[in-house]
Design a protein around this motif. Structure first.
Motif, PDB file in Angstrom:
ATOM      1  N   ASP A  13      -5.461   5.658  11.470  1.00 23.48           N
ATOM      2  CA  ASP A  13      -4.366   5.926  10.537  1.00 23.48           C
ATOM      3  C   ASP A  13      -4.625   5.245   9.200  1.00 23.48           C
ATOM      4  O   ASP A  13      -4.470   5.818   8.120  1.00 23.48           O
ATOM      5  N   GLU A  14      -5.044   3.983   9.327  1.00 21.74           N
ATOM      6  CA  GLU A  14      -5.302   3.169   8.141  1.00 21.74           C
ATOM      7  C   GLU A  14      -6.429   3.774   7.286  1.00 21.74           C
ATOM      8  O   GLU A  14      -6.320   3.913   6.076  1.00 21.74           O
ATOM      9  N   LEU A  15      -7.500   4.177   8.002  1.00 19.21           N
ATOM     10  CA  LEU A  15      -8.654   4.752   7.307  1.00 19.21           C
ATOM     11  C   LEU A  15      -8.262   6.046   6.597  1.00 19.21           C
ATOM     12  O   LEU A  15      -8.661   6.292   5.454  1.00 19.21           O
ATOM     13  N   GLU A  16      -7.449   6.854   7.252  1.00 20.42           N
ATOM     14  CA  GLU A  16      -7.035   8.123   6.640  1.00 20.42           C
ATOM     15  C   GLU A  16      -6.278   7.847   5.341  1.00 20.42           C
ATOM     16  O   GLU A  16      -6.545   8.457   4.316  1.00 20.42           O
ATOM     17  N   GLY A  17      -5.356   6.878   5.385  1.00 22.26           N
ATOM     18  CA  GLY A  17      -4.573   6.552   4.188  1.00 22.26           C
ATOM     19  C   GLY A  17      -5.443   6.068   3.046  1.00 22.26           C
ATOM     20  O   GLY A  17      -5.350   6.550   1.919  1.00 22.26           O
ATOM     21  N   LYS A  18      -6.349   5.112   3.357  1.00 21.60           N
ATOM     22  CA  LYS A  18      -7.229   4.563   2.313  1.00 21.60           C
ATOM     23  C   LYS A  18      -8.151   5.646   1.743  1.00 21.60           C
ATOM     24  O   LYS A  18      -8.359   5.750   0.531  1.00 21.60           O
ATOM     25  N   GLY A  19      -8.721   6.426   2.676  1.00 19.30           N
ATOM     26  CA  GLY A  19      -9.682   7.470   2.271  1.00 19.30           C
ATOM     27  C   GLY A  19      -9.038   8.492   1.358  1.00 19.30           C
ATOM     28  O   GLY A  19      -9.566   8.817   0.289  1.00 19.30           O
TER      29      GLY A  19
END
Ligand SMILES: [Zn+2]
Length: 345
Positions: A13-19
């Motif tokens: 989830d975190e990676l999707e947001g940052k990306g």
């Protein structure tokens, strides 16, 4: 939910947001490529997380796998969208901003075709001698094209001009001379006209022939016109057109519509008479056919041959332009190649 699986889902989830935020913020193609490498590259963050799926508890492994794939798809779509936006923006910028340091383009200036210029100059010179510029139809009857000019249809001269028939007795004119007959039909003497226009013959395109070519014709009819007036008019023309130091000579010739007939030569404009390839080593260049109008022409047209005399001449402005500019191949005059034509503009 087990510990490893839950932690991995959270990190996805975190990676999707940052990306997505990084892709959105990329202002250039290079920044976008950097974001792609960071998140989706072979050694990127998503690849790192996906490498850990093997250690997730088997019961939640499919769910984590699906989620990882969904994140990958979302990031890829965002990358493509942002790449299109950047490309569109770049195109807009090119359209909108002029580079003021570039050298200016010279405005295109049109020019008069070298053959047209020759025609205009010839008409101007004869205008000063009292000649009017007239035109006539390019589609003619055989009567005007041959018969009225003392050329019977079975005459060899008609053969050499054999041409494009549109009907049994309607043709594309083989010379501008039929306009002589048309002018004399509708005007009483004195008549002084020059007639530029296209003529058609069954010639193939080669360096010195064209199936359609410019011709210019002249006719003077009045009481008391003699050979001396004829010759001095032609010499006046030669001096003005080719230069005062250009010599001319009359050579006996034959045309059905003039008697006597003469071909007019001028001293070669390239070698001034000493002999060169342009003049075939003779020192002379033939520029026109001419002669005193045959009384039979006056009779055919209804002028009184006892009362009127006159002279006529015909020239090929294309050939004259070739001589004047040293153009080796007549086809260059018809190609319409701007690189050739702009030399004369
Ligand atoms: Zn010469």
């Amino acid at each position: 939910m087990t510990a490893v699986g839950a932690s991995l889902l959270e990190r996805l989830d975190e990676l999707e947001g940052k990306g997505l935020a990084a892709i959105e913020a990329a202002g250039t193609g290079d920044a976008l490529e950097a974001a792609r490498v960071t998140y989706l590259g072979r050694n990127g963050e998503l690849a790192d997380l996906m490498g850990r799926i093997g250690s997730v508890e088997p019961d939640v492994r499919p769910r984590v796998g699906q989620r990882a794939n969904a994140v990958k798809t979302a990031l890829q779509e965002a990358l493509e969208t942002r790449a299109r936006e950047l490309a569109a923006g770049a195109a807009e910028q090119v359209d909108g901003e002029a580079d003021l340091t570039l050298p200016g383009r010279r405005p295109w200036v049109g020019g008069v075709h070298p053959v047209t210029r020759v025609i205009d100059e010839i008409c101007d010179i004869f205008r000063d001698l009292g000649f009017t510029r007239v035109q006539g139809p390019e589609i003619e009857t055989t009567w005007y094209n041959f018969t009225a000019l003392n050329i019977p249809l079975d005459h060899p001269a008609a053969d050499t001009m054999d041409t494009f028939y549109l009907d049994e007795d309607v043709i594309l004119r083989t010379h501008t001379s039929p306009v002589q007959a048309r002018v004399m039909e509708t005007h009483e003497p004195p008549v002084r006209v020059v007639v530029p226009g296209l003529a058609y013959r069954r010639d193939s395109f080669d360096p010195s022939h064209a199936p359609a070519f410019e011709q210019i014709e002249g006719l003077a009819v009045d009481e008391g016109i003699d050979f001396i007036e004829f010759r001095s008019a032609i010499e006046h023309f030669v001096g003005r057109f080719f230069g005062r130091d250009t010599g001319s000579r009359f050579r006996p010739s034959f045309y059905p519509f003039t008697e006597p007939s003469a071909e007019v030569d001028v001293t070669c404009t390239v070698c001034r008479g000493s002999g060169c390839p342009t003049c075939k080593r003779t020192g002379w260049i033939t520029i026109m056919g001419s002669g005193m109008v045959d009384p039979a022409v006056f009779e055919a047209i209804g002028y009184d041959p006892e009362r009127y005399t006159g002279y006529a001449f015909g020239m090929g402005p294309g050939r004259i332009a070739m001589v004047r500019h040293g153009i080796p191949d007549m086809r260059m005059l018809y190609d319409g190649d701007v690189r050739f034509l702009e030399q004369f503009a």
